[in-house]
Design an enzyme around this catalytic site. Sequence first.
Site, PDB file in Angstrom:
ATOM      1  N   PHE A  66      -7.896   9.457   2.547  1.00 26.90           N
ATOM      2  CA  PHE A  66      -7.368  10.193   1.397  1.00 26.90           C
ATOM      3  C   PHE A  66      -6.885  11.587   1.802  1.00 26.90           C
ATOM      4  O   PHE A  66      -5.903  12.090   1.270  1.00 26.90           O
ATOM      5  CB  PHE A  66      -8.442  10.300   0.303  1.00 26.90           C
ATOM      6  CG  PHE A  66      -7.932  10.893  -0.970  1.00 26.90           C
ATOM      7  CD1 PHE A  66      -7.225  10.115  -1.873  1.00 26.90           C
ATOM      8  CD2 PHE A  66      -8.150  12.230  -1.271  1.00 26.90           C
ATOM      9  CE1 PHE A  66      -6.742  10.662  -3.056  1.00 26.90           C
ATOM     10  CE2 PHE A  66      -7.672  12.788  -2.440  1.00 26.90           C
ATOM     11  CZ  PHE A  66      -6.961  11.997  -3.343  1.00 26.90           C
ATOM     12  N   GLU A  67      -7.543  12.204   2.772  1.00 27.59           N
ATOM     13  CA  GLU A  67      -7.198  13.559   3.210  1.00 27.59           C
ATOM     14  C   GLU A  67      -6.032  13.612   4.203  1.00 27.59           C
ATOM     15  O   GLU A  67      -5.594  14.694   4.597  1.00 27.59           O
ATOM     16  CB  GLU A  67      -8.422  14.244   3.817  1.00 27.59           C
ATOM     17  CG  GLU A  67      -9.517  14.552   2.802  1.00 27.59           C
ATOM     18  CD  GLU A  67     -10.346  13.340   2.402  1.00 27.59           C
ATOM     19  OE1 GLU A  67     -10.876  13.339   1.261  1.00 27.59           O
ATOM     20  OE2 GLU A  67     -10.465  12.380   3.194  1.00 27.59           O
ATOM     21  N   GLU A  94     -16.098  -3.942  -2.450  1.00 26.54           N
ATOM     22  CA  GLU A  94     -16.382  -4.683  -3.672  1.00 26.54           C
ATOM     23  C   GLU A  94     -15.820  -4.021  -4.920  1.00 26.54           C
ATOM     24  O   GLU A  94     -15.850  -4.614  -5.990  1.00 26.54           O
ATOM     25  CB  GLU A  94     -17.891  -4.851  -3.817  1.00 26.54           C
ATOM     26  CG  GLU A  94     -18.502  -5.691  -2.700  1.00 26.54           C
ATOM     27  CD  GLU A  94     -20.019  -5.772  -2.804  1.00 26.54           C
ATOM     28  OE1 GLU A  94     -20.599  -5.290  -3.791  1.00 26.54           O
ATOM     29  OE2 GLU A  94     -20.617  -6.328  -1.865  1.00 26.54           O
ATOM     30  N   HIS A  97     -11.952   0.966  -5.503  1.00 28.74           N
ATOM     31  CA  HIS A  97     -11.755   2.180  -4.717  1.00 28.74           C
ATOM     32  C   HIS A  97     -10.660   1.971  -3.676  1.00 28.74           C
ATOM     33  O   HIS A  97      -9.810   2.828  -3.461  1.00 28.74           O
ATOM     34  CB  HIS A  97     -13.082   2.560  -4.047  1.00 28.74           C
ATOM     35  CG  HIS A  97     -13.027   3.806  -3.238  1.00 28.74           C
ATOM     36  ND1 HIS A  97     -12.942   3.787  -1.868  1.00 28.74           N
ATOM     37  CD2 HIS A  97     -13.049   5.109  -3.607  1.00 28.74           C
ATOM     38  CE1 HIS A  97     -12.900   5.032  -1.421  1.00 28.74           C
ATOM     39  NE2 HIS A  97     -12.967   5.845  -2.455  1.00 28.74           N
ATOM     40  N   PHE A 122       3.189   6.575   8.225  1.00 30.45           N
ATOM     41  CA  PHE A 122       2.039   5.895   7.624  1.00 30.45           C
ATOM     42  C   PHE A 122       1.451   4.921   8.639  1.00 30.45           C
ATOM     43  O   PHE A 122       1.913   3.797   8.783  1.00 30.45           O
ATOM     44  CB  PHE A 122       2.498   5.148   6.361  1.00 30.45           C
ATOM     45  CG  PHE A 122       1.396   4.470   5.599  1.00 30.45           C
ATOM     46  CD1 PHE A 122       0.632   5.177   4.692  1.00 30.45           C
ATOM     47  CD2 PHE A 122       1.148   3.115   5.756  1.00 30.45           C
ATOM     48  CE1 PHE A 122      -0.372   4.557   3.956  1.00 30.45           C
ATOM     49  CE2 PHE A 122       0.146   2.478   5.038  1.00 30.45           C
ATOM     50  CZ  PHE A 122      -0.609   3.196   4.136  1.00 30.45           C
ATOM     51  N   ARG A 136      -5.873  -5.162  14.634  1.00 27.28           N
ATOM     52  CA  ARG A 136      -4.672  -4.327  14.517  1.00 27.28           C
ATOM     53  C   ARG A 136      -4.851  -2.941  15.138  1.00 27.28           C
ATOM     54  O   ARG A 136      -3.974  -2.101  15.049  1.00 27.28           O
ATOM     55  CB  ARG A 136      -4.292  -4.207  13.048  1.00 27.28           C
ATOM     56  CG  ARG A 136      -3.702  -5.501  12.510  1.00 27.28           C
ATOM     57  CD  ARG A 136      -3.794  -5.623  10.999  1.00 27.28           C
ATOM     58  NE  ARG A 136      -3.195  -6.868  10.547  1.00 27.28           N
ATOM     59  CZ  ARG A 136      -3.775  -8.061  10.598  1.00 27.28           C
ATOM     60  NH1 ARG A 136      -4.996  -8.185  11.097  1.00 27.28           N
ATOM     61  NH2 ARG A 136      -3.161  -9.140  10.162  1.00 27.28           N
TER      62      ARG A 136
END
Length: 164
Positions: A66-67, A94, A97, A122, A136
């Site tokens: 997120f940062e 689960e 989020h 990205f 990956r």
Amino acid sequence: MATQLKNLSDFSNTEIPSAAPYRFGIVVAEWNAEITNALYQGAYQSLVNNGALAENIFSYQVPGSFELTSGADLLLQKGNLDAVICLGCVIQGETRHFDFICDAVAHGVSNVSVKYSKPVIFGVLTTDNQQQAIDRAGGKHGNKGDEAAITAIKMAALAETLNS
């Protein structure tokens, strides 16, 4: 699955410009460190292997994916960079989020790129499980860090061509 037997980091069919004239920022999420460290190693090595000078690669860590957006924004505010690579890994859990983080990071990276008219790449894995991430990040499907570095080089070269 289309990627089942494919190394996604195969660049044998494309020309990669020299990275020598460019300055790169790399922002790496600390969350899922085993994966993000492998992504970082791939990105850094790909930059160097394609001519980037070590002193022109600026690497910073942020707490999580997120940062990455904020980290890229801070780098472009302060640095004379030609491209920023954002590396992270979000693994499905689960709760929803995962959806919120992935969406926010994708939009955030894109917005920072447009804000500064600079390539912001990205390089974030958004996988269903740990094994997909491993595959990956240097595993059987290549290394998304390599892909992010090559994308940064190609976009920096494109920006230079269009600005000259």
